[in-house]
Write a protein that holds these residues in place. Structure first.
Motif, mmCIF file in Angstrom:
data_model
loop_
_atom_site.group_PDB
_atom_site.id
_atom_site.type_symbol
_atom_site.label_atom_id
_atom_site.label_comp_id
_atom_site.label_asym_id
_atom_site.label_seq_id
_atom_site.Cartn_x
_atom_site.Cartn_y
_atom_site.Cartn_z
ATOM 1 N N SER A 44 0.932 -1.213 -0.062
ATOM 2 C CA SER A 44 -0.005 0.028 0.048
ATOM 3 C C SER A 44 0.819 1.395 -0.022
ATOM 4 C CB SER A 44 -0.937 -0.061 1.277
ATOM 5 O OG SER A 44 -1.697 -1.142 1.170
ATOM 6 N N LEU A 45 1.901 1.124 0.730
ATOM 7 C CA LEU A 45 2.827 2.462 1.072
ATOM 8 C C LEU A 45 3.379 2.708 -0.465
ATOM 9 C CD1 LEU A 45 3.676 4.525 2.772
ATOM 10 C CD2 LEU A 45 5.745 3.141 3.416
ATOM 11 N N LEU A 46 3.905 1.979 -1.034
ATOM 12 C CA LEU A 46 4.577 1.934 -2.272
ATOM 13 C C LEU A 46 3.694 2.237 -3.318
ATOM 14 C CD1 LEU A 46 7.104 -1.115 -2.680
ATOM 15 C CD2 LEU A 46 7.690 1.305 -2.704
ATOM 16 N N GLY A 47 2.390 1.720 -3.343
ATOM 17 C CA GLY A 47 1.341 2.346 -4.334
ATOM 18 C C GLY A 47 0.923 3.597 -3.979
ATOM 19 N N SER A 48 0.846 4.030 -3.002
ATOM 20 C CA SER A 48 0.360 5.315 -2.602
ATOM 21 C C SER A 48 1.477 6.458 -2.790
ATOM 22 C CB SER A 48 -0.175 5.782 -1.075
ATOM 23 O OG SER A 48 0.945 5.531 -0.363
ATOM 24 N N LEU A 49 2.831 5.980 -2.678
ATOM 25 C CA LEU A 49 3.874 7.028 -2.832
ATOM 26 C C LEU A 49 3.954 7.028 -4.213
ATOM 27 C CD1 LEU A 49 6.764 5.820 -0.718
ATOM 28 C CD2 LEU A 49 5.645 7.923 -0.736
ATOM 29 N N ARG A 50 3.970 6.137 -5.022
ATOM 30 C CA ARG A 50 3.799 6.133 -6.753
ATOM 31 C C ARG A 50 2.779 6.915 -7.123
ATOM 32 N NH1 ARG A 50 4.541 0.442 -9.445
ATOM 33 N NH2 ARG A 50 6.447 -0.176 -8.903
ATOM 34 N N ALA A 51 1.408 6.859 -6.284
ATOM 35 C CA ALA A 51 0.417 7.764 -6.906
ATOM 36 C C ALA A 51 0.631 9.224 -6.776
ATOM 37 C CB ALA A 51 -0.759 7.106 -6.149
ATOM 38 N N SER A 52 0.895 9.517 -5.606
ATOM 39 C CA SER A 52 1.291 10.994 -5.011
ATOM 40 C C SER A 52 2.362 11.494 -6.050
ATOM 41 C CB SER A 52 1.847 11.120 -3.785
ATOM 42 O OG SER A 52 1.257 10.011 -2.905
ATOM 43 N N ALA A 53 3.448 10.773 -6.310
ATOM 44 C CA ALA A 53 4.532 11.548 -6.937
ATOM 45 C C ALA A 53 4.026 11.493 -8.578
ATOM 46 C CB ALA A 53 5.597 10.390 -7.399
ATOM 47 N N TYR A 96 -2.544 1.082 -3.520
ATOM 48 C CA TYR A 96 -3.016 1.740 -2.107
ATOM 49 C C TYR A 96 -4.147 1.233 -1.523
ATOM 50 C CZ TYR A 96 -5.979 3.961 -5.588
ATOM 51 O OH TYR A 96 -6.788 4.124 -6.673
ATOM 52 N N HIS A 97 -5.044 0.283 -2.226
ATOM 53 C CA HIS A 97 -6.059 -0.301 -2.011
ATOM 54 C C HIS A 97 -6.031 -1.793 -1.467
ATOM 55 C CE1 HIS A 97 -7.284 -1.425 -5.692
ATOM 56 N NE2 HIS A 97 -7.367 -0.226 -6.221
ATOM 57 N N THR A 98 -4.717 -2.233 -1.313
ATOM 58 C CA THR A 98 -4.625 -3.637 -1.006
ATOM 59 C C THR A 98 -5.186 -4.344 0.296
ATOM 60 O OG1 THR A 98 -2.214 -3.605 -1.996
ATOM 61 C CG2 THR A 98 -2.720 -5.429 -0.503
ATOM 62 N N GLU A 99 -5.166 -3.245 1.317
ATOM 63 C CA GLU A 99 -5.876 -3.421 2.457
ATOM 64 C C GLU A 99 -7.358 -3.325 2.815
ATOM 65 O OE1 GLU A 99 -3.854 -5.136 4.759
ATOM 66 O OE2 GLU A 99 -2.073 -5.271 3.678
ATOM 67 N N LYS A 126 -15.498 -0.250 1.501
ATOM 68 C CA LYS A 126 -14.377 0.602 1.766
ATOM 69 C C LYS A 126 -13.573 0.614 0.315
ATOM 70 C CE LYS A 126 -12.669 0.021 5.739
ATOM 71 N NZ LYS A 126 -13.492 -0.683 6.690
ATOM 72 N N PHE A 127 -13.461 -0.672 -0.295
ATOM 73 C CA PHE A 127 -12.930 -0.861 -1.577
ATOM 74 C C PHE A 127 -13.537 -0.236 -2.659
ATOM 75 C CE2 PHE A 127 -12.735 -3.680 -5.429
ATOM 76 C CZ PHE A 127 -11.615 -3.250 -5.839
#
Lengths: 357, 165
Positions: A157-166, A248-251, A256-257
């Protein structure tokens, strides 16, 4: 118009727009599965209802009835806030889009636009900085994705959201710059005003849309940035399932998904609305004087929705056709190709307008 | 109505700022800062400056704070250490804050414009007026700022560039 009529009209407009938007979102998912299925030589959904048309309903029921799981070790408040934030920001921006001209119904006249009103001169008018408000709302939508990834406390999730924000930060720049050319030509930031600037035709055939007024480069820059902004293939690195499970929505599970899912598709619709308003003349279209008056009244809505349908189909078509970018290719494409091109478009358009004036 | 909204957003703003200082997690502080920026934008809107309000949201809440949150996420910053604070700050800080506040309010009251409150919805700061002022009356300040930003960009490029020796 008295305050009460105004309030009732506004509530009706909001309810109808929201209902239509959510239906469009649900059936875009159906359309996507169907079209991608046919591209890949499959049938797509076909079991629930005729042509699988009730599939979105079945999906919705499934999402609602599934167990609403909150994994341990998540940052609870932000974990719950993130999907709501993403969905709210995605649904709000449709309020500023001019969907049609003034309609007269039951003795009340109002433009088909939630933030639109009729001013003292009988013309429709809306918020002066409408375009900037849409850009502001979409830029706030990043927080939903960023917080989702961070609060999930999971590496995917963290990697996904870092990619998304950048990615969203980078492509927002060229997205904004690609619209500046149109703004120079139109001289207004109000979306209703921009549509009004594109009414009329050359030789009675070619509509005076900004894409035909030398803004086609800007249009392609906008479309590519918009694909990146909505995290769609070929720019869907935030949820690259081969590397990051679901990004980012793995969890997230159940509704919510589904909220992230709906936010993504609602964002696609908004981006398509903005593209048709800025470049393809919004609800304007070739006049058809031979049709009866009742049909004529509905023509603007037909034009607008067919433009939206074109963009949504384009999204799905490209998803069925193109592979995913590599991450460094994505950044290089955004900063080294789209950004200079958008800047050049602004400069050239400004020179053009100054030379003509 | 105007005063009520001003007090409401002002309370949001001050509350967000206090929350920013009190939170132990960095990301919560960053989110409180977004609340502060948002309520400032709404106060600008009450003053009739629509363009400035929207730009405040786009630039501060939409771009700069996203960058902050991004960096906090990237570094995965942990909880802040809580220190007791110095005695000098306690003795001089609080009276100093009051004195500064009182002087500030007094100066503001001296220079209060004669006009009354704006009616809600009256917009005196449209985008074209702001642009006209920037390119005529405040041209020098505008260009100097653009050079400053250019220097900052060059600094960022120099800092991130890998040496090729």
């Amino acid at each position: 118009m008295s305050a009460w009529t105004f309030l009732i009209v506004a509530v009706i407009k909001i309810a109808v727009t929201l209902g239509v938007l959510l239906t469009v979102v649900a059936y875009t998912v159906w359309l996507e599965r169907k079209v991608v299925g046919h591209i890949q030589n499959r049938w797509g959904p076909q079991r629930v209802g005729p042509f699988g048309l009730l599939q979105p309903l079945a999906d919705g029921i499934k999402f609602l009835l599934k167990e609403d799981l909150t994994p341990p070790y998540v940052e609870k408040h932000l974990y719950l806030l993130a999907p709501a934030l993403a969905l709210i920001m995605a649904l709000t921006s449709i309020a500023l889009v001019p969907i049609g001209p003034i309609v007269h119904l039951f003795g009340i006249s109002t433009p088909v636009q939630i933030t639109g009103v009729i001013d003292a001169t009988g013309q429709s008018s809306d918020i002066n900085v409408g375009l900037l408000i849409i850009l502001g709302i979409t830029s706030l939508g990043v927080y939903g994705i960023a917080l989702a990834g961070w609060s999930s406390n999971s590496k995917y999730s963290l990697l996904g959201s870092l990619r998304a924000s950048a990615q969203m930060m980078s492509y927002e720049v060229s997205l904004g710059l690609s619209l500046v050319g149109v703004l120079i030509l139109s001289g207004t930031l109000s979306l209703g005003g921009i549509v009004k600037g594109q009414l009329g035709t050359w030789f009675g055939v070619i509509p005076q849309w900004y894409i035909f007024r030398w803004q086609f480069v800007a249009f392609f820059i906008y479309m590519m940035s918009a694909f990146a902004e909505t995290n769609r293939i070929p720019f869907d690195l935030p949820e690259a399932e081969t590397e990051l499970v679901a990004g980012y929505h793995t969890e997230y599970s159940a509704m919510k998904f589904a909220m992230f899912f709906m936010a993504e598709y609602a964002n696609m619709v908004t981006v398509a609305c903005l593209a048709s308003v800025m470049f393809l003349g919004g609800w304007s279209g070739p006049p058809m004087p031979f049709l009866p008056a009742v049909v004529q009244a509905f023509l603007p809505l037909v034009w607008f929705s067919s433009k939206i349908f074109f963009f949504l189909f384009l999204y799905i078509w490209i998803r069925g056709t193109l592979p995913r970018f590599r991450y460094d290719q994505l950044m290089a494409f955004g900063w080294k190709f789209l950004f200079p091109l958008a800047l050049a478009n602004v400069v050239i358009t400004a020179f053009f307008v100054a030379w003509r004036a | 109505m105007h005063q009520f909204l001003f007090l409401l957003f002002g309370a949001f703003c001050v509350g967000g700022a206090i929350n920013l200082l009190l939170q132990k997690k960095t990301i919560n502080s960053a989110l409180s800062l977004i609340v502060v920026m948002g309520s400032l934008a709404l106060i600008y809107l009450l003053l009739g400056a629509e363009f400035v309000a929207v730009v405040q949201v786009i630039i501060y809440a939409g771009a700069i704070m996203v960058l902050y949150v991004f960096v906090i996420m990237l570094l995965n910053a942990g909880d802040e250490e809580v220190v007791k604070g110095s005695n000098v700050a306690k003795i001089f800080g609080i009276p100093g804050l009051f004195a500064g506040g009182i002087i500030g309010i007094w100066v503001l009251l001296q220079h209060r414009p004669a006009e009354k409150l704006l009616p809600i919805g009256a917009m005196y700061g449209p985008a074209d007026k702001v642009g006209e002022l920037l390119f005529t009356k405040y041209l020098l300040a505008f260009e100097v700022t653009s050079i400053l930003v250019l220097i900052a960009i060059m600094g960022a490029v120099v800092l991130t560039r890998r040496s090729r020796v």
